[in-house]
Design a protein around this motif. Structure first.
Motif, mmCIF file in Angstrom:
data_model
loop_
_atom_site.group_PDB
_atom_site.id
_atom_site.type_symbol
_atom_site.label_atom_id
_atom_site.label_comp_id
_atom_site.label_asym_id
_atom_site.label_seq_id
_atom_site.Cartn_x
_atom_site.Cartn_y
_atom_site.Cartn_z
ATOM 1 N N THR A 55 0.857 -1.179 -0.098
ATOM 2 C CA THR A 55 -0.065 -0.005 -0.115
ATOM 3 C C THR A 55 0.967 1.242 0.058
ATOM 4 N N GLU A 105 -0.056 5.360 -9.883
ATOM 5 C CA GLU A 105 -1.403 5.382 -9.915
ATOM 6 C C GLU A 105 -2.164 5.309 -11.434
ATOM 7 N N TYR A 109 -2.384 1.577 -9.240
ATOM 8 C CA TYR A 109 -1.956 1.514 -7.720
ATOM 9 C C TYR A 109 -1.986 2.531 -6.984
ATOM 10 N N GLU A 110 -2.772 2.831 -6.147
ATOM 11 C CA GLU A 110 -2.921 3.984 -5.221
ATOM 12 C C GLU A 110 -2.310 3.711 -4.017
ATOM 13 N N THR A 112 0.816 5.375 -0.868
ATOM 14 C CA THR A 112 1.328 6.470 -0.068
ATOM 15 C C THR A 112 2.852 6.325 -0.826
ATOM 16 N N ARG A 144 -1.221 11.837 0.010
ATOM 17 C CA ARG A 144 -0.332 10.632 -0.308
ATOM 18 C C ARG A 144 0.940 10.462 -0.032
#
Ligand code: C2E
Ligand code: CA
Ligand code: CA
Ligand code: CA
Length: 278
Positions: A55, A105, A109-110, A112, A144
Motif C-alpha cells: 500500500t 496511480e 496502484y494507489e 502512499t 498521499r
C-alpha cells in the motif's frame, strides 16, 4: 611514553586531515553527481498486514559513483547536511518520488509515498513551498505524501521546527516518526507531534526473534501508538518469524528485506504487478 603519545597525536591529526579531505572530495563529486545521473532513488515496498497488499513505498536515495561504486546515504547525507546540499538532494528525491507515485496511480496502484526529511531541512522556511510546488507540478494530492522525520533533539513546542511540522500537517501532508524508540525524545514526539504514523526502529525488530524483552518492547510500542490512533510500521523485517510475530502483535505495516530490498522504480513496479497477478 612521551614518544608514543606524540605519535598517537600525529596519527590522530593525519586521520582527521584525511577524513576532511575525503569529505571535501566527496562533496565536490556530489555536486556533479546529481546532474550526471549518478544519484538515483530506490523504492522499498510497505506491506499492509491486514489486506496483504503493498500500500506504499519509501523513497531512499542512492549514489552510484563511477569509480568508488555505491556510496550509502548514511555517509553522504550527513555531509550534505553539513555543507548545505540537503535542500538540493531532497528536491531531487521528492520530484522522483512524487512522479513515481503518480505513475503508480496510472498503473492502477494507489499508494502512499514516504520521503525522508533531514532535521536540518525542517528549519528551512522554503520547505513547504518546495513540496507544494512539486506536488502541483505532478498533480499529486498532499495526503498521499508521508514525510519521515527523525527525532533528534527534544521537541520544544515553541520552536521553529514544531511550527514547521504543524504547518506541513495543516497543508494536508502526513508525518511519520522514523527510528521510533531510539532517540531521547520518543514520548515527547508521540505526545505533541501531529504524526499519523510511527516507525519502529529496525534495531528492535532484528532482535525480537531472539530477545523476549525486545518482543515485549515492540508489543508495548504498538499498543501505545495504537491507543493514540497512530499507524504502526515495523522496518527491517528480515525473517518470516519477524513477520509472523508482528502480525500477531497487530502491527499495521511492515517493510524489510523479507518483503523486498529497496529497488529501482522499474523493479518496484514489476514486484507489485507480480504480486497482483498471483
Ligand atoms: P532510514 O530512513 O531509517 O531507512 C531505513 C534503512 O534501512 C535504509 O537504509 C534501508 O535500505 C534499510 N533497510 C530496509 N530494509 C532493511 C532490512 O530488512 N534490514 C536491514 N538491515 N536494513 C534494511 P539506507 O537506504 O542505506 O538509508 C540509510 C538512512 O539514510 C535512512 O535511514 C535515512 O535516514 C537516510 N536517507 C536515505 N535516503 C534519504 C533521503 O532521500 N533524504 C534524507 N534526508 N535521508 C535519507
Ligand atoms: Ca525512513
Ligand atoms: Ca528508520
Ligand atoms: Ca535510520
Amino acid at each position: 611514553e612521551e614518544a608514543v603519545r606524540s605519535d598517537e597525536l600525529v596519527f590522530q591529526h593525519d586521520a582527521r586531515k584525511h577524513e576532511a579531505q575525503w569529505e571535501i572530495s566527496l562533496l565536490t563529486s556530489l555536486d556533479r553527481a546529481i546532474d550526471n545521473g549518478e544519484v538515483w532513488v530506490a523504492y522499498q515496498p510497505k506491506l499492509d498486514l491486514v489486506s496483504n497488499r503493498i500500500t506504499g513505498a519509501e523513497a531512499l536515495v542512492r549514489w552510484t559513483h563511477p569509480e568508488r561504486g555505491p556510496i550509502g546515504p548514511d555517509k553522504f547525507i550527513r555531509i550534505a547536511e553539513e555543507f548545505h546540499r540537503i535542500e538540493r538532494i531532497t528536491r531531487f528525491v521528492l520530484n522522483d518520488a512524487v512522479r513515481a507515485a503518480v505513475e503508480l496511480e496510472r498503473e492502477g496502484y494507489e499508494m502512499t509515498m514516504s520521503v525522508n526529511i533531514a532535521a536540518q531541512l525542517l528549519r528551512n522556511p522554503a520547505l513547504p513551498g518546495m513540496i507544494a510546488e512539486i506536488l502541483a507540478a505532478h498533480g499529486l494530492s498532499p495526503n498521499r505524501l508521508i514525510l519521515e522525520i527523525t527525532e533528534t533533539d527534544r521537541l520544544d513546542r515553541s520552536s521553529k521546527t514544531f511550527q514547521m511540522l504543524q504547518r506541513l500537517v495543516q497543508s494536508g501532508l502526513r508525518l511519520s516518526i522514523d527510528d521510533f524508540g531510539t532517540g531521547n525524545a520518543t514520548i515527547d514526539y508521540l505526545r505533541y507531534l501531529p504524526a499519523s504514523e510511527v516507525k519502529i526502529d529496525k534495531s528492535f525488530i532484528s532482535t525480537m526473534d531472539s530477545s523476549e524483552a525486545d518482543l515485549r518492547l515492540v508489543q508495548s510500542i504498538i499498543e501505545m501508538a495504537h491507543s493514540l490512533d497512530r499507524v504502526v510500521v515495523a522496518e527491517g523485517v528480515e525473517t518470516l518469524k519477524n513477520l509472523e510475530a508482528l502480525t500477531r502483535l497487530g502491527c499495521d505495516l511492515v517493510q524489510g528485506y523479507h518483503i523486498s530490498r529497496p529497488v529501482p522504480y522499474r523493479d518496484f513496479l514489476s514486484f507489485v504487478s507480480g504480486r497482483r497477478a498471483r
